[in-house]
Design an enzyme around this catalytic site. Structure first.
Site, PDB file in Angstrom:
ATOM      1  N   TYR A  42       1.000  -1.271  -0.295  1.00 54.80           N
ATOM      2  CA  TYR A  42       0.012   0.374   0.276  1.00 54.80           C
ATOM      3  C   TYR A  42       0.559   1.303  -0.241  1.00 54.80           C
ATOM      4  O   TYR A  42       1.832   1.214   0.745  1.00 54.80           O
ATOM      5  CB  TYR A  42      -0.840   0.078   1.301  1.00 54.80           C
ATOM      6  CG  TYR A  42      -2.054  -0.386   1.353  1.00 54.80           C
ATOM      7  CD1 TYR A  42      -1.981  -1.837   0.004  1.00 54.80           C
ATOM      8  CD2 TYR A  42      -2.914  -1.755   2.563  1.00 54.80           C
ATOM      9  CE1 TYR A  42      -3.049  -3.356   0.119  1.00 54.80           C
ATOM     10  CE2 TYR A  42      -3.503  -2.324   2.330  1.00 54.80           C
ATOM     11  CZ  TYR A  42      -3.809  -3.430   1.806  1.00 54.80           C
ATOM     12  OH  TYR A  42      -4.772  -4.363   1.530  1.00 54.80           O
ATOM     13  N   ALA A 201     -17.733  -2.937  -0.194  1.00 59.82           N
ATOM     14  CA  ALA A 201     -17.277  -2.502  -1.354  1.00 59.82           C
ATOM     15  C   ALA A 201     -16.613  -1.596  -1.786  1.00 59.82           C
ATOM     16  O   ALA A 201     -17.468  -1.274  -3.319  1.00 59.82           O
ATOM     17  CB  ALA A 201     -19.021  -2.993  -2.339  1.00 59.82           C
TER      18      ALA A 201
HETATM   19  N1  LIG Z   1      -6.456  -8.478   1.015  1.00 59.35           N
HETATM   20  C1  LIG Z   1      -6.584  -7.683   0.735  1.00 59.35           C
HETATM   21  O1  LIG Z   1      -6.375  -8.301  -1.226  1.00 59.35           O
HETATM   22  C2  LIG Z   1      -7.238  -6.811   0.055  1.00 59.35           C
HETATM   23  C3  LIG Z   1      -8.273  -5.657  -0.890  1.00 59.35           C
HETATM   24  C4  LIG Z   1      -8.319  -4.880  -0.209  1.00 59.35           C
HETATM   25  C5  LIG Z   1      -8.674  -4.032   0.788  1.00 59.35           C
HETATM   26  N2  LIG Z   1      -7.771  -4.653   1.644  1.00 59.35           N
HETATM   27  C6  LIG Z   1      -7.911  -3.955   3.865  1.00 59.35           C
HETATM   28  O2  LIG Z   1      -8.827  -3.921   3.614  1.00 59.35           O
HETATM   29  C7  LIG Z   1      -9.144  -2.707   3.418  1.00 59.35           C
HETATM   30  C8  LIG Z   1     -11.444  -2.036   3.715  1.00 59.35           C
HETATM   31  O3  LIG Z   1     -10.972  -1.829   2.046  1.00 59.35           O
HETATM   32  P1  LIG Z   1     -11.670  -1.043   1.789  1.00 59.35           P
HETATM   33  O4  LIG Z   1     -10.727   0.332   1.790  1.00 59.35           O
HETATM   34  O5  LIG Z   1     -11.965  -1.076   0.382  1.00 59.35           O
HETATM   35  O6  LIG Z   1     -12.798  -0.829   2.232  1.00 59.35           O
HETATM   36  P2  LIG Z   1     -14.923  -0.682   2.176  1.00 59.35           P
HETATM   37  O7  LIG Z   1     -14.766   0.297   3.748  1.00 59.35           O
HETATM   38  O8  LIG Z   1     -15.412  -1.043   1.532  1.00 59.35           O
HETATM   39  O9  LIG Z   1     -14.423   0.706   1.572  1.00 59.35           O
HETATM   40  C9  LIG Z   1     -13.238   2.225   1.902  1.00 59.35           C
HETATM   41  C10 LIG Z   1     -13.578   3.012   0.493  1.00 59.35           C
HETATM   42  O10 LIG Z   1     -15.284   3.958   1.073  1.00 59.35           O
HETATM   43  C11 LIG Z   1     -15.597   5.067   0.837  1.00 59.35           C
HETATM   44  N3  LIG Z   1     -16.770   4.595   2.140  1.00 59.35           N
HETATM   45  C12 LIG Z   1     -16.859   4.157   3.112  1.00 59.35           C
HETATM   46  N4  LIG Z   1     -18.089   4.650   4.224  1.00 59.35           N
HETATM   47  C13 LIG Z   1     -18.559   4.700   3.305  1.00 59.35           C
HETATM   48  C14 LIG Z   1     -20.062   5.132   3.277  1.00 59.35           C
HETATM   49  N5  LIG Z   1     -20.229   5.372   4.314  1.00 59.35           N
HETATM   50  N6  LIG Z   1     -20.649   5.915   2.527  1.00 59.35           N
HETATM   51  C15 LIG Z   1     -20.395   5.859   1.047  1.00 59.35           C
HETATM   52  N7  LIG Z   1     -18.668   5.830   1.179  1.00 59.35           N
HETATM   53  C16 LIG Z   1     -17.999   5.336   2.202  1.00 59.35           C
HETATM   54  C17 LIG Z   1     -14.372   5.467   1.583  1.00 59.35           C
HETATM   55  O11 LIG Z   1     -13.904   7.176   1.572  1.00 59.35           O
HETATM   56  P3  LIG Z   1     -13.796   7.478   2.561  1.00 59.35           P
HETATM   57  O12 LIG Z   1     -12.364   7.672   2.637  1.00 59.35           O
HETATM   58  O13 LIG Z   1     -13.693   9.203   2.175  1.00 59.35           O
HETATM   59  O14 LIG Z   1     -15.221   7.544   3.797  1.00 59.35           O
HETATM   60  C18 LIG Z   1     -13.281   4.620   0.542  1.00 59.35           C
HETATM   61  O15 LIG Z   1     -12.805   5.713   0.060  1.00 59.35           O
HETATM   62  C19 LIG Z   1      -8.490  -1.307   3.105  1.00 59.35           C
HETATM   63  O16 LIG Z   1      -7.940  -0.741   3.941  1.00 59.35           O
HETATM   64  C20 LIG Z   1      -7.157  -2.462   3.185  1.00 59.35           C
HETATM   65  O17 LIG Z   1      -6.099  -2.693   5.198  1.00 59.35           O
HETATM   66  C21 LIG Z   1      -7.615  -5.567   1.629  1.00 59.35           C
END
Ligand SMILES: NC(=O)c1ccc[n+]([C@@H]2O[C@H](COP(=O)([O-])OP(=O)(O)OC[C@H]3O[C@@H](n4cnc5c(N)ncnc54)[C@H](OP(=O)(O)O)[C@@H]3O)[C@@H](O)[C@H]2O)c1
Length: 296
Positions: A42, A201
């Site tokens: 990351y 998502a």
């Molecule tokens: N192991 C893997 O292969 C892998 C792959 C992907 C991710 N990950 C891990 O999983 C974590 C979470 O993944 P993710 O970031 O995709 O999770 P997520 O919580 O599904 O999505 C986060 C995104 O959604 C937005 N968001 C969050 N709350 C919201 C809401 N209430 N309304 C509208 N938009 C919202 C955030 O924007 P804002 O920041 O503006 O709130 C951010 O852009 C990552 O940080 C990482 O640690 C692991």
């Protein structure tokens, strides 16, 4: 709590990036989050550095939190220009990556060290040797995997002296595979913790997401938003909280990794813990996600 997303351009974090990251971690810690997940990939190490800042600056964070990071992906141009993005779970790469992560995080021990993606060339004996050494040297407390199929977890575990304690996989109502492919069953059987990445998502299931007319999933998404909002109204919480509560309801003990960088959203997401969906509500969301038709 996830720490910033993959795909961040390989630039040095600015002072503002660092301050924003520390503020985000502090907000999550204050809201009760106790797992902080990142990866060497990351921001090409930048996210680990920022989490390292937070560990130094946020009082209590290092003592109370589980610090999780990952290794095993190699970025384009590594080690030389022209190199492809690829996977590398060789012993040498795991050990070298761990040393780098410890340095960037500024800690002595990683609580949960995860293999980010399966490597088709992985020799499990090599992983075992790397894990044994890291464990003996006190550099890693627990080991996990990410994006591994049940067969890949079982095969690797067969050759390890240490337990695989977690599998971090993509689970949310738009990604149901892990419910159906045995991933969660294996977690149950082996007492592993399923960590759910992108639990909203990537924000598509959060409030405020606008469904574009060209979105190929628009009918399903509209149906899901409507369902999550209605159930959210019944519980007096947000759509996002219901989406997370849907994961928390699964008996395998799914731990969602919330990805928001906004303190308000991070606090709001924590309210999911107080929601107990009924079995009927859980299936209403599942059916809306599955296709909107009667299950058979
Ligand atoms: N192991 C893997 O292969 C892998 C792959 C992907 C991710 N990950 C891990 O999983 C974590 C979470 O993944 P993710 O970031 O995709 O999770 P997520 O919580 O599904 O999505 C986060 C995104 O959604 C937005 N968001 C969050 N709350 C919201 C809401 N209430 N309304 C509208 N938009 C919202 C955030 O924007 P804002 O920041 O503006 O709130 C951010 O852009 C990552 O940080 C990482 O640690 C692991």
């Amino acid at each position: 709590m996830g720490l910033l997303e993959a795909g961040t351009p390989p630039k040095r974090p600015t002072r503002e990036d660092r301050e924003r990251g520390v503020t985000t971690c502090a907000a999550a810690y204050d809201a009760g989050y106790r797992l902080f997940d990142t990866a060497d990939a990351y921001g090409r190490g930048a996210c680990e550095e920022i989490l390292g800042d937070a560990l130094r600056e946020v009082s209590g964070l290092r003592e109370d939190a589980v610090i999780a990071t990952k290794c095993g992906t190699r970025q384009a141009d590594d080690p030389a220009p022209g190199g492809l993005y690829r996977f590398d779970l060789s012993s040498e790469h795991i050990v070298m990556s761990c040393e780098g992560s410890l340095k960037r995080l500024g800690i002595e021990t990683i609580d949960l060290y995860q293999l980010h993606r399966p490597d088709f060339l992985c020799d499990p004996h090599e992983v075992g040797a790397a894990f044994d050494g890291l464990k003996q040297q006190g550099k890693v407390r627990y080991f996990g995997v990410s994006n591994f199929l049940p067969s890949q977890v079982a095969m690797l575990q067969r050759w390890l002296n240490v337990d695989i304690v977690a599998n971090q996989v993509e689970i949310h109502p738009l990604r149901l595979n892990c419910l159906e492919d045995g991933t969660l069953d294996l977690c149950f059987e082996k007492e592993m913790t399923p960590l759910a990445w992108s639990p909203l998502a990537g924000g598509v299931l959060g409030e405020g997401f606008t469904i574009d007319a060209n979105n190929s999933q628009r009918t399903k998404l509209a149906r899901l938003h409507e369902k999550l909002d209605r159930i959210g109204g019944e519980h007096g919480v947000s759509r996002s909280a219901i989406c997370l509560a849907w994961l928390l309801k699964h008996p395998s003990g799914i731990v969602p990794i919330v990805g928001s960088t906004k303190p308000d959203r991070i606090r709001d997401a924590a309210s999911a813990e107080d929601v107990e969906l009924t079995r009927l509500q859980w299936y209403e969301i599942y059916v809306a996600a599955w296709g909107g038709e009667r299950l058979h």
